[in-house]
Design an enzyme around this catalytic site. Structure first.
Site, PDB file in Angstrom:
ATOM      1  N   HIS A  29       0.643  -1.275  -0.093  1.00 40.03           N
ATOM      2  CA  HIS A  29      -0.006  -0.012   0.060  1.00 40.03           C
ATOM      3  C   HIS A  29       0.909   1.150  -0.024  1.00 40.03           C
ATOM      4  O   HIS A  29       1.858   1.266   0.193  1.00 40.03           O
ATOM      5  CB  HIS A  29      -1.019  -0.047   1.247  1.00 40.03           C
ATOM      6  CG  HIS A  29      -0.283   0.009   2.501  1.00 40.03           C
ATOM      7  ND1 HIS A  29       0.196  -1.121   3.200  1.00 40.03           N
ATOM      8  CD2 HIS A  29       0.218   1.106   3.369  1.00 40.03           C
ATOM      9  CE1 HIS A  29       0.582  -0.914   4.378  1.00 40.03           C
ATOM     10  NE2 HIS A  29       0.767   0.517   4.636  1.00 40.03           N
ATOM     11  N   THR A  30       0.116   2.509  -0.475  1.00 41.92           N
ATOM     12  CA  THR A  30       0.968   3.803  -0.317  1.00 41.92           C
ATOM     13  C   THR A  30       1.334   4.303   0.985  1.00 41.92           C
ATOM     14  O   THR A  30       0.311   4.207   1.670  1.00 41.92           O
ATOM     15  CB  THR A  30       0.171   4.660  -1.199  1.00 41.92           C
ATOM     16  OG1 THR A  30      -0.142   4.237  -2.439  1.00 41.92           O
ATOM     17  CG2 THR A  30       0.928   5.965  -1.510  1.00 41.92           C
ATOM     18  N   THR A  31       2.559   4.242   1.453  1.00 48.76           N
ATOM     19  CA  THR A  31       2.890   4.909   2.653  1.00 48.76           C
ATOM     20  C   THR A  31       2.909   6.445   2.620  1.00 48.76           C
ATOM     21  O   THR A  31       2.986   7.082   3.784  1.00 48.76           O
ATOM     22  CB  THR A  31       4.273   4.288   3.158  1.00 48.76           C
ATOM     23  OG1 THR A  31       5.152   4.371   2.211  1.00 48.76           O
ATOM     24  CG2 THR A  31       3.960   2.768   3.266  1.00 48.76           C
TER      25      THR A  31
ATOM     26  N   ASP B  85      -3.349   5.723  -6.383  1.00 49.18           N
ATOM     27  CA  ASP B  85      -4.547   5.550  -5.420  1.00 49.18           C
ATOM     28  C   ASP B  85      -5.838   5.943  -6.114  1.00 49.18           C
ATOM     29  O   ASP B  85      -6.766   5.293  -5.868  1.00 49.18           O
ATOM     30  CB  ASP B  85      -4.411   6.374  -4.065  1.00 49.18           C
ATOM     31  CG  ASP B  85      -3.387   5.790  -3.163  1.00 49.18           C
ATOM     32  OD1 ASP B  85      -2.998   4.305  -3.400  1.00 49.18           O
ATOM     33  OD2 ASP B  85      -2.971   6.240  -2.057  1.00 49.18           O
TER      34      ASP B  85
END
Length: 289
Positions: A48-50, A108
């Site tokens: 996932h995008t941090t 996203d």
């Protein structure tokens, strides 16, 4: 008898000690392969995008007398570098009566669009199975409410979608033009004019001053273009190449969903404004090129 006992006891002690020592140095020598333990491998990579990496800036929206207009530029930035010049950030959602625009992390935004299209198709198919004659796609207000739950749920899992989303279309209950926004933690706003990103500082005051309920489509477009010019001058992540999207209401459903091809704003004479060319600091010129 004593000699016999000694002869039997010594080999058994030696065998036990050998097996014990071997278990110390080779503890898994006699275990089947399926029961042997191995050192742990590297932990799984994050999926996932941090933090936002490839991002787009402001999205503007305004309600006019017959529908809603959205505007966004087509620049994606990788940090401070202009990475891609022609990437659309306004999308018509398949199987739903709405247009969605986004600022923030572009990957996203792609995930959100895929999610919405699957959900809209599922809802349309479910309604069609209940009624053999009609199928009613999701409206903009329904998509907006659904995104509110999605963004809040992702935030609670510490895995948010790093986007501010703008939804344009019609209200399913009133049939009037609908414009709403959802941020990355699930906070929602429904208004007649909306701006995300840096536009919330530079463009929103202009929209607030110029908007009126009887605004025509031409006037709304001119106002959005003026705001996008201001953002191009003031926002270092903005571009003069923009797109417009229109959702025009007709009764209970939006009859028109159009996303324009990218085009360049007319910036001729823009840098010749007096505040840009007047002498600064007792210099002969403005000190620039």
């Amino acid at each position: 008898l004593v000699v016999w006992c000694i002869a039997v006891w010594i080999p058994s002690v030696a065998l036990a000690s050998n097996s014990h020592s071997s278990s110390l140095f080779f503890p898994q020598r006699n275990l089947p392969h399926s029961k042997m333990s191995f050192p742990p491998t590297a932990s799984a990579s994050r999926q996932h995008t941090t933090r936002p990496t490839t991002t787009g800036t402001s999205v503007l929206g305004i309600v006019y007398d017959k529908g809603v207009l959205l505007a966004a530029d087509t620049l994606l930035s990788y940090g401070s570098m202009a990475k891609a010049q022609g990437v659309p950030r306004l999308k018509v959602v398949s199987h739903a009566n709405c247009i969605v625009g986004a600022s923030g992390e572009y990957s996203d935004f792609q995930a959100v669009i895929d999610l919405l299209e699957r959900k809209a198709l599922e809802e349309e198919t479910s309604v069609l199975s209940d009624s053999l004659y009609t199928s009613k796609p999701m409206s903009a207000s329904q998509i907006w409410n659904y995104l509110r739950f999605v963004m809040y749920s992702k935030r609670n899992k510490f895995d948010p979608y790093w986007n501010d989303l703008v939804v344009a279309g019609t209200d399913s209950t009133t049939g009037k033009p609908f414009l709403g926004m959802i941020d990355k933690i699930g906070t929602t706003v429904q208004e007649n004019f909306i701006a995300t990103g840096y536009g919330g500082y530079m463009a929103l005051p202009l929209l607030r001053e110029k908007w009126r309920p009887d605004l025509t489509e031409g006037e709304a477009r001119a106002l959005l273009e003026d705001c996008m010019k201001v953002l191009f001058y003031r926002d270092c992540r903005a571009s003069s190449r923009i797109q417009l999207a229109k959702a025009e209401a007709a009764g209970a459903e939006a009859s028109t969903f159009i996303v324009s091809d990218p085009y360049d704003l007319d910036m001729s004479g823009g840098w010749d404004a007096p505040s840009f060319v007047e002498a600064k600091g007792d210099l002969d010129g403005d000190g620039g090129w």
